[in-house]
Design a protein around this motif. Sequence first.
Motif, mmCIF file in Angstrom:
data_model
loop_
_atom_site.group_PDB
_atom_site.id
_atom_site.type_symbol
_atom_site.label_atom_id
_atom_site.label_comp_id
_atom_site.label_asym_id
_atom_site.label_seq_id
_atom_site.Cartn_x
_atom_site.Cartn_y
_atom_site.Cartn_z
ATOM 1 N N ARG A 63 0.854 -1.176 0.000
ATOM 2 C CA ARG A 63 0.000 0.000 0.000
ATOM 3 C C ARG A 63 0.898 1.236 0.000
ATOM 4 O O ARG A 63 2.073 1.157 0.371
ATOM 5 N N PRO A 64 0.362 2.404 -0.391
ATOM 6 C CA PRO A 64 1.219 3.608 -0.519
ATOM 7 C C PRO A 64 2.044 3.926 0.719
ATOM 8 O O PRO A 64 3.182 4.365 0.614
ATOM 9 N N GLU A 65 1.474 3.711 1.907
ATOM 10 C CA GLU A 65 2.201 4.013 3.144
ATOM 11 C C GLU A 65 2.863 2.771 3.736
ATOM 12 O O GLU A 65 3.301 2.784 4.891
ATOM 13 N N GLY A 66 2.937 1.716 2.957
ATOM 14 C CA GLY A 66 3.498 0.462 3.445
ATOM 15 C C GLY A 66 4.974 0.562 3.787
ATOM 16 O O GLY A 66 5.692 1.411 3.260
ATOM 17 N N GLU A 67 5.425 -0.322 4.661
ATOM 18 C CA GLU A 67 6.803 -0.317 5.134
ATOM 19 C C GLU A 67 7.476 -1.662 4.873
ATOM 20 O O GLU A 67 6.825 -2.710 4.932
ATOM 21 N N ILE A 68 8.758 -1.596 4.604
ATOM 22 C CA ILE A 68 9.588 -2.795 4.502
ATOM 23 C C ILE A 68 10.516 -2.841 5.708
ATOM 24 O O ILE A 68 11.254 -1.881 5.975
ATOM 25 N N TYR A 69 10.475 -3.942 6.436
ATOM 26 C CA TYR A 69 11.400 -4.167 7.549
ATOM 27 C C TYR A 69 12.479 -5.118 7.050
ATOM 28 O O TYR A 69 12.251 -6.311 6.885
ATOM 29 N N LEU A 70 13.639 -4.547 6.774
ATOM 30 C CA LEU A 70 14.765 -5.304 6.229
ATOM 31 C C LEU A 70 15.712 -5.652 7.372
ATOM 32 O O LEU A 70 16.388 -4.780 7.927
ATOM 33 N N ILE A 71 15.732 -6.927 7.723
ATOM 34 C CA ILE A 71 16.544 -7.402 8.840
ATOM 35 C C ILE A 71 17.731 -8.174 8.271
ATOM 36 O O ILE A 71 17.558 -9.193 7.596
#
Length: 234
Positions: free
Chosen positions: A175-183
């Motif tokens: 979604r436009p405000e979506g986030e990716i948590y890159l660990i």
Amino acid sequence: MRKLAIFILLLSFFFSCKAQNNENDGNYTYKSGDRFGTGKWYMGREIAYVMGYQGINWLERPEREKEENTSKLLKNMNIQPDDVIADIGAGSGFHVFKMAPKAKEVYAVDIQPEMLQAIREKKDEAGLNNINLIKGTEQSVNLPEKTIDKVLMVDVYHEFSYPIEMITSIKKSLRPEGEIYLIEYRAEDKSVPIKELHKMSEKQAVKEMNAAGFKLKENISNLPWQHCMVFVQQ
């Protein structure tokens, strides 16, 4: 002699083509590197091999919570009851089953059927109906477009054979405000007991994610061994 000459000519043509392909195919380059690496490079980083389903016991090791502090990672994600989350490279579902009780829906994406089967069996035992199993490919997460609030990738991005294509696919699902948590295990910290090829620096991650249209919102530095980098669309 004529047959030998033709054979040598064809052999020369084959290795010439192979060398050209290995030199550069546009987005990726090919050269020798780490003995545990694929020989495929992206933006100065050698891509690592995917860990096979034979490593499930390592993923489920009892000491993993202590080593990675998964509980703190989940707090970092600030999971809301209406969140739709995708765990890319979900493996045996270690994080999936910790997120599912907190979220509206969780998509468990993996390219290995054996990993998905392990999740399926545990899902049935737990009676969780908000976990969706998705068979991905090397170039696509196969998720519905603009449905995901948060994407979690734990120690998996560095193994993507096609990082450009995969992040493009993930971007379509957000979604436009979506986030990716890159660990990723911190490459900056030599004391982290993981092979260098399976680590990533913040600088390298930012460079690659910027190229894909994402910017670093923050790097939450409260995990024992890993970066917790949060990316949003630029």
